[in-house]
Write a protein that holds these residues in place. Structure first.
Motif, mmCIF file in Angstrom:
data_model
loop_
_atom_site.group_PDB
_atom_site.id
_atom_site.type_symbol
_atom_site.label_atom_id
_atom_site.label_comp_id
_atom_site.label_asym_id
_atom_site.label_seq_id
_atom_site.Cartn_x
_atom_site.Cartn_y
_atom_site.Cartn_z
ATOM 1 N N ARG A 42 0.840 -1.190 0.000
ATOM 2 C CA ARG A 42 0.000 0.000 0.000
ATOM 3 C C ARG A 42 0.879 1.245 0.000
ATOM 4 N N THR A 72 -16.134 -9.011 13.484
ATOM 5 C CA THR A 72 -16.685 -8.427 12.261
ATOM 6 C C THR A 72 -16.481 -6.919 12.202
ATOM 7 N N SER A 75 -12.833 -6.010 11.731
ATOM 8 C CA SER A 75 -12.427 -6.360 10.368
ATOM 9 C C SER A 75 -12.914 -5.317 9.374
ATOM 10 N N LEU A 76 -14.144 -4.864 9.519
ATOM 11 C CA LEU A 76 -14.677 -3.823 8.636
ATOM 12 C C LEU A 76 -13.919 -2.511 8.806
ATOM 13 N N ARG A 78 -10.803 -2.171 9.755
ATOM 14 C CA ARG A 78 -9.494 -2.359 9.123
ATOM 15 C C ARG A 78 -9.605 -2.278 7.600
ATOM 16 N N PHE A 79 -10.657 -2.895 7.042
ATOM 17 C CA PHE A 79 -10.870 -2.852 5.599
ATOM 18 C C PHE A 79 -10.981 -1.405 5.117
ATOM 19 N N PHE A 80 -11.823 -0.610 5.770
ATOM 20 C CA PHE A 80 -12.006 0.776 5.342
ATOM 21 C C PHE A 80 -10.777 1.632 5.624
ATOM 22 N N TYR A 82 -7.626 0.541 5.396
ATOM 23 C CA TYR A 82 -6.699 0.248 4.298
ATOM 24 C C TYR A 82 -7.220 0.779 2.961
ATOM 25 N N LEU A 83 -8.515 0.700 2.734
ATOM 26 C CA LEU A 83 -9.093 1.256 1.512
ATOM 27 C C LEU A 83 -8.829 2.758 1.444
ATOM 28 N N TYR A 110 -4.161 -2.999 -4.257
ATOM 29 C CA TYR A 110 -5.566 -3.306 -3.998
ATOM 30 C C TYR A 110 -6.257 -3.511 -5.332
#
Length: 111
Positions: A42, A72, A75-76, A78-80, A82-83, A110
């Motif tokens: 990244r 959950t 995890s969400l 962390r996803f956002f 990194y996004l 990504y």
């Protein structure tokens, strides 16, 4: 709108030589661009959100995980996180380098 630089992304499974290829590209293209910038996975605009404990740290290398590392919601988040790093990193870090005529090499990206 014309860019003078190039953005190259190397993808593949671990151990396929992405780092070796990136190094060879840097050596071959050294004088053709205003500069060369490399990153792994990244852009790194945002800091690493915390160090994860790996199986090697616990002495269980090679053992599959018994349960989820994060819930959950985490995890969400962390996803956002990194996004956001990928999106902002492209617009604030990579794109300006391309406009300056630099070569940008990313080992992973990504999708």
């Amino acid at each position: 709108m014309s860019y003078r630089g190039k953005f190259i992304v190397l993808v593949g499974p671990d151990g396929t030589g992405k780092t070796t290829v990136a190094q060879a590209i840097r050596e071959m293209q050294g004088d053709r661009y205003a500069g060369i910038h490399c990153f792994h996975w990244r852009p790194g605009l945002l800091p690493v959100p915390g160090r994860r404990t790996t199986a090697a740290d616990t002495g269980q290398a090679g053992a599959p995980p018994r349960d989820f590392k994060y819930g959950t919601m985490l995890s969400l988040l962390r996803f956002f996180y990194y996004l956001t790093d990928f999106v902002l990193g492209y617009w604030l870090e990579i794109r300006p380098r391309l406009r300056r005529g630099e070569l940008v090499i990313g080992e992973r990206w990504y999708y």
